[in-house]
Design a protein around this motif. Structure first.
Motif, PDB file in Angstrom:
ATOM      1  N   GLU A 170      28.070  14.224 108.429  1.00 26.88           N
ATOM      2  CA  GLU A 170      28.805  13.475 109.389  1.00 26.88           C
ATOM      3  C   GLU A 170      29.299  12.332 108.925  1.00 26.88           C
ATOM      4  O   GLU A 170      30.432  12.007 109.287  1.00 26.88           O
ATOM      5  N   ASP A 173      32.395  13.083 106.623  1.00 28.47           N
ATOM      6  CA  ASP A 173      33.598  13.423 107.444  1.00 28.47           C
ATOM      7  C   ASP A 173      34.170  12.449 107.943  1.00 28.47           C
ATOM      8  O   ASP A 173      35.423  12.331 108.059  1.00 28.47           O
ATOM      9  N   PHE A 174      33.313  11.431 108.661  1.00 29.40           N
ATOM     10  CA  PHE A 174      33.863  10.163 109.387  1.00 29.40           C
ATOM     11  C   PHE A 174      34.744   9.578 108.361  1.00 29.40           C
ATOM     12  O   PHE A 174      35.618   9.095 108.531  1.00 29.40           O
ATOM     13  N   ARG A 175      33.966   9.098 107.063  1.00 26.90           N
ATOM     14  CA  ARG A 175      34.755   8.323 106.038  1.00 26.90           C
ATOM     15  C   ARG A 175      35.927   9.107 105.601  1.00 26.90           C
ATOM     16  O   ARG A 175      36.988   8.485 105.269  1.00 26.90           O
ATOM     17  N   SER A 176      36.086  10.644 105.590  1.00 27.50           N
ATOM     18  CA  SER A 176      37.303  11.103 105.139  1.00 27.50           C
ATOM     19  C   SER A 176      38.207  10.981 105.914  1.00 27.50           C
ATOM     20  O   SER A 176      39.560  10.777 105.719  1.00 27.50           O
ATOM     21  N   ARG A 177      37.974  11.073 107.532  1.00 30.23           N
ATOM     22  CA  ARG A 177      38.970  10.780 108.446  1.00 30.23           C
ATOM     23  C   ARG A 177      39.454   9.557 108.324  1.00 30.23           C
ATOM     24  O   ARG A 177      40.690   9.382 108.728  1.00 30.23           O
ATOM     25  N   GLU A 178      38.813   8.778 108.308  1.00 26.18           N
ATOM     26  CA  GLU A 178      38.941   7.126 108.039  1.00 26.18           C
ATOM     27  C   GLU A 178      39.965   6.951 107.034  1.00 26.18           C
ATOM     28  O   GLU A 178      41.000   6.296 107.063  1.00 26.18           O
ATOM     29  N   THR A 179      39.690   7.291 106.121  1.00 22.48           N
ATOM     30  CA  THR A 179      40.509   7.350 104.702  1.00 22.48           C
ATOM     31  C   THR A 179      41.808   7.972 104.972  1.00 22.48           C
ATOM     32  O   THR A 179      43.053   7.385 104.534  1.00 22.48           O
ATOM     33  N   GLN A 180      41.546   9.152 105.514  1.00 17.79           N
ATOM     34  CA  GLN A 180      43.063  10.032 105.763  1.00 17.79           C
ATOM     35  C   GLN A 180      43.908   8.896 106.860  1.00 17.79           C
ATOM     36  O   GLN A 180      44.982   8.949 106.743  1.00 17.79           O
ATOM     37  N   ARG A 181      43.371   8.433 107.721  1.00 20.94           N
ATOM     38  CA  ARG A 181      44.054   7.635 108.769  1.00 20.94           C
ATOM     39  C   ARG A 181      44.506   6.534 108.166  1.00 20.94           C
ATOM     40  O   ARG A 181      45.640   6.051 108.290  1.00 20.94           O
ATOM     41  N   SER A 182      43.874   6.102 107.252  1.00 18.33           N
ATOM     42  CA  SER A 182      44.329   4.669 106.443  1.00 18.33           C
ATOM     43  C   SER A 182      45.560   5.023 105.554  1.00 18.33           C
ATOM     44  O   SER A 182      46.514   4.261 105.503  1.00 18.33           O
ATOM     45  N   GLU A 184      47.701   7.718 105.959  1.00 22.41           N
ATOM     46  CA  GLU A 184      48.897   7.876 106.917  1.00 22.41           C
ATOM     47  C   GLU A 184      49.348   6.475 107.484  1.00 22.41           C
ATOM     48  O   GLU A 184      50.505   6.449 107.573  1.00 22.41           O
TER      49      GLU A 184
END
Length: 208
Positions: A170, A173-182, A184
């Motif tokens: 978890e 996944d959270f870090r991956s989403r944060e990295t992707q948002r950053s 973008e």
């Protein structure tokens, strides 16, 4: 009323788990430590499991140094210290019999109650069944609880490992989403900056 009272009696009462805490007015803390220590001793005696005595010794050492630390706390910290159970009992207020923890507790209670019933039946059968058969049954009966507890410890370890693994996944996944948002966000910022730069050059080129 909480009070450090006599250091002499605090020292000697610290040798009895929970007594020093009760002497100073921390009834819930003292009851927690006393219950954990004597409860562990009772279970070890009932199940005839000597190794559980080491758990009781851990509780004893914790209780002794816990009491000594309370005595040597500054008066201001001592007075602001809350008397609470060392084992969190708040979960009982929101008891949910369908939760995972409640099911585990139910299984433990059923196994423990079944073992007590079995011991009672075994004591009764000694007067009816031949001794050599009862000796065999007694050996099997003493083996089964140890095996169940051993399997329970293994299951608890597996459950803890799985829980840690899920927590790490978890977090990943959270870090991956944060990295992707950053990524973008910075791509959009770069695109907007480039667009503004092009618009600025276009407007300058159109001027006479």
């Amino acid at each position: 009323m909480k009070s450090k009272k006599s250091r002499f009696w605090n020292f000697w009462l610290a040798f009895l788990p929970g007594c020093s805490e009760m002497y100073m007015g921390f009834m819930k803390m003292g009851l927690s430590l006393m219950g954990m220590f004597w409860g562990t001793v009772a279970v070890a005696s009932l199940l005839e499991m000597g190794p559980l005595v080491f758990a009781a010794m851990i509780v004893w050492f914790y209780s002794f140094f816990h009491a000594r630390n309370l005595v040597h706390l500054p008066d201001t910290e001592f007075q602001h210290l809350e008397d609470e159970f060392l084992v969190d009992l708040s979960v009982l207020k929101g008891y949910d019999r369908y939760s995972g923890g409640s099911k585990i507790l139910a299984v433990v209670l059923i196994v423990f109650g079944g073992y007590l019933c079995l011991r009672s039946v075994m004591n009764l059968l000694w007067y009816i069944v031949p001794s050599f058969i009862m000796n065999l049954i007694s050996e099997i009966g003493s083996f089964i609880p140890r095996m169940i507890i051993g399997l329970g410890i293994i299951a608890l370890g597996i459950w803890m490992i799985r829980g840690k693994k899920e927590e790490l996944l978890e977090d990943y996944d959270f870090r991956s989403r944060e990295t992707q948002r950053s990524q973008e966000y910075w791509e959009n910022e770069e695109s907007n900056s480039r667009k503004e730069s092009e618009d600025s050059e276009t407007s300058k080129g159109g001027e006479p």
